[in-house]
Design a protein around this motif. Sequence first.
Motif, mmCIF file in Angstrom:
data_model
loop_
_atom_site.group_PDB
_atom_site.id
_atom_site.type_symbol
_atom_site.label_atom_id
_atom_site.label_comp_id
_atom_site.label_asym_id
_atom_site.label_seq_id
_atom_site.Cartn_x
_atom_site.Cartn_y
_atom_site.Cartn_z
ATOM 1 N N ALA A 186 -18.725 -30.971 72.293
ATOM 2 C CA ALA A 186 -17.762 -30.085 72.941
ATOM 3 C C ALA A 186 -16.340 -30.449 72.540
ATOM 4 O O ALA A 186 -15.505 -29.579 72.256
ATOM 5 N N ALA A 187 -16.061 -31.764 72.500
ATOM 6 C CA ALA A 187 -14.726 -32.225 72.115
ATOM 7 C C ALA A 187 -14.428 -31.867 70.658
ATOM 8 O O ALA A 187 -13.312 -31.434 70.328
ATOM 9 N N GLU A 188 -15.408 -32.036 69.793
ATOM 10 C CA GLU A 188 -15.227 -31.674 68.390
ATOM 11 C C GLU A 188 -14.929 -30.185 68.235
ATOM 12 O O GLU A 188 -14.120 -29.793 67.385
ATOM 13 N N THR A 189 -15.575 -29.373 69.051
ATOM 14 C CA THR A 189 -15.332 -27.927 68.992
ATOM 15 C C THR A 189 -13.896 -27.607 69.377
ATOM 16 O O THR A 189 -13.222 -26.806 68.708
ATOM 17 N N LEU A 190 -13.405 -28.214 70.441
ATOM 18 C CA LEU A 190 -12.023 -27.978 70.868
ATOM 19 C C LEU A 190 -11.044 -28.409 69.781
ATOM 20 O O LEU A 190 -10.067 -27.700 69.490
ATOM 21 N N GLU A 191 -11.286 -29.564 69.172
ATOM 22 C CA GLU A 191 -10.380 -30.034 68.122
ATOM 23 C C GLU A 191 -10.430 -29.120 66.898
ATOM 24 O O GLU A 191 -9.402 -28.860 66.271
ATOM 25 N N ARG A 192 -11.615 -28.627 66.581
ATOM 26 C CA ARG A 192 -11.742 -27.712 65.453
ATOM 27 C C ARG A 192 -10.952 -26.419 65.685
ATOM 28 O O ARG A 192 -10.471 -25.784 64.748
ATOM 29 N N LEU A 193 -10.802 -26.052 66.942
ATOM 30 C CA LEU A 193 -10.054 -24.849 67.304
ATOM 31 C C LEU A 193 -8.571 -25.139 67.531
ATOM 32 O O LEU A 193 -7.833 -24.273 68.002
ATOM 33 N N GLY A 194 -8.134 -26.357 67.221
ATOM 34 C CA GLY A 194 -6.715 -26.693 67.263
ATOM 35 C C GLY A 194 -6.201 -27.274 68.558
ATOM 36 O O GLY A 194 -4.996 -27.456 68.729
ATOM 37 N N VAL A 195 -7.078 -27.622 69.481
ATOM 38 C CA VAL A 195 -6.654 -28.186 70.760
ATOM 39 C C VAL A 195 -6.293 -29.658 70.571
ATOM 40 O O VAL A 195 -7.073 -30.435 70.034
ATOM 41 N N GLU A 196 -5.119 -30.033 71.015
ATOM 42 C CA GLU A 196 -4.634 -31.407 70.852
ATOM 43 C C GLU A 196 -4.664 -32.208 72.148
ATOM 44 O O GLU A 196 -4.605 -33.438 72.115
ATOM 45 N N ASN A 197 -4.736 -31.530 73.289
ATOM 46 C CA ASN A 197 -4.754 -32.197 74.588
ATOM 47 C C ASN A 197 -5.937 -31.662 75.399
ATOM 48 O O ASN A 197 -5.993 -30.459 75.692
ATOM 49 N N TYR A 198 -6.852 -32.564 75.766
ATOM 50 C CA TYR A 198 -8.011 -32.083 76.511
ATOM 51 C C TYR A 198 -8.704 -33.214 77.252
ATOM 52 O O TYR A 198 -8.532 -34.394 76.942
ATOM 53 N N MET A 199 -9.526 -32.822 78.224
ATOM 54 C CA MET A 199 -10.464 -33.685 78.909
ATOM 55 C C MET A 199 -11.777 -32.915 79.036
ATOM 56 O O MET A 199 -11.801 -31.805 79.557
ATOM 57 N N VAL A 200 -12.863 -33.496 78.535
ATOM 58 C CA VAL A 200 -14.201 -32.923 78.666
ATOM 59 C C VAL A 200 -15.036 -33.897 79.475
ATOM 60 O O VAL A 200 -15.093 -35.084 79.145
ATOM 61 N N GLU A 201 -15.682 -33.417 80.522
ATOM 62 C CA GLU A 201 -16.512 -34.284 81.366
ATOM 63 C C GLU A 201 -17.827 -33.571 81.673
ATOM 64 O O GLU A 201 -17.826 -32.430 82.135
#
Length: 350
Positions: A186-201
């Motif tokens: 899930a985190a890799e997907t967000l980064e691939r879409l350009g997200v630089e700030n996130y929390m996945v739990e």
Amino acid sequence: MNKLKKWQIVFLLLLIAGTIVVMIQEHKVAPLKPKPSWQRDEGMIFGTVYHTTYESDSSLEAHYLAELQRVDGALSMFNPRSTISLINKNESMQTDTLFREVFNLSKQISLDTEGDFDITVAPLVNAWGFGFKSGALPDSLQVDSILQFVGWRKVCLTSDGKLKKLDKRTVMDMSAVAKGYGVDKAAETLERLGVENYMVEIGGEIALKGKNPDGKLWTIGINRADDDSTSTNRDIEAVIELTDCRIATSGNYRNYYVTEDGRRLAHTINPHTGYPVQRDIVSSTVIAPSCAMADAYATAFMVMGLEEARKTLERHTELRAYFIYLDTEGNEKTWKTDNLVDIKERTDGQ
């Protein structure tokens, strides 16, 4: 008053616009920037709850959920048509990319921990009433019988990507690593879409990157190891400020049951003995480069106990850990690696 002609109106509008530009330039007034937009999602996956918080102008939930469904299709014990379910039923030995990634990582950690982490322990988990089956507890003969087809060395991958079993009765359960792996995907997907700030739990396993909505490091709480099987007590033992890392926690203090003769049986099974662990660590939190790795080592440390866990961590400087354990008199204590900084522990009376 005579009505203004069209050319006069246009002239006035241009004059006003020019005046505003001059004022901004003279007084160095920068145009207001739009505030960053944050998304917050919540739902169910892998039989547990997920929460995500990430900086984005639009929802990206559908994108990372699609990836999590792929993980479910490869590794879920509750999906009868998943890759692992078909292998466990000996209906198909063909694997997929996700299965192979987690399988290879699991074998690597099994080797490093001398088998304290073992994905073939599922039949023992079931026998002790923590899996799909329940009923009378196993006796020593039943445990010894199951141990004959339990062992991480009894399964391997062939060169053509198929799984080979030395004993067809061997069953795998990747639950102790799959949830963390899902967090990673899930985190890799967000980064691939350009997200630089996130929390996945997902069910307590966490991936962090960048800053939180307040522009600060993310704050993570570690629950106290209270003897509370109902999970109603959520007191915090420690708080850590972190970013750019993956975190997993394993604990026996809530997932257990008490037998008729008063014994408390924990859900973590020792793959060497076939019995529920009786170690001093009751809660194991691990910070690692990947959540799958953190998930697996957190479980392994529960099996091996404090002293062996400390020796393992001396070899792995890429890992950080925080343990809640019981001393020889049954008193709750804590221990952490030296490289775990920015942690605030609870003191009595707080």
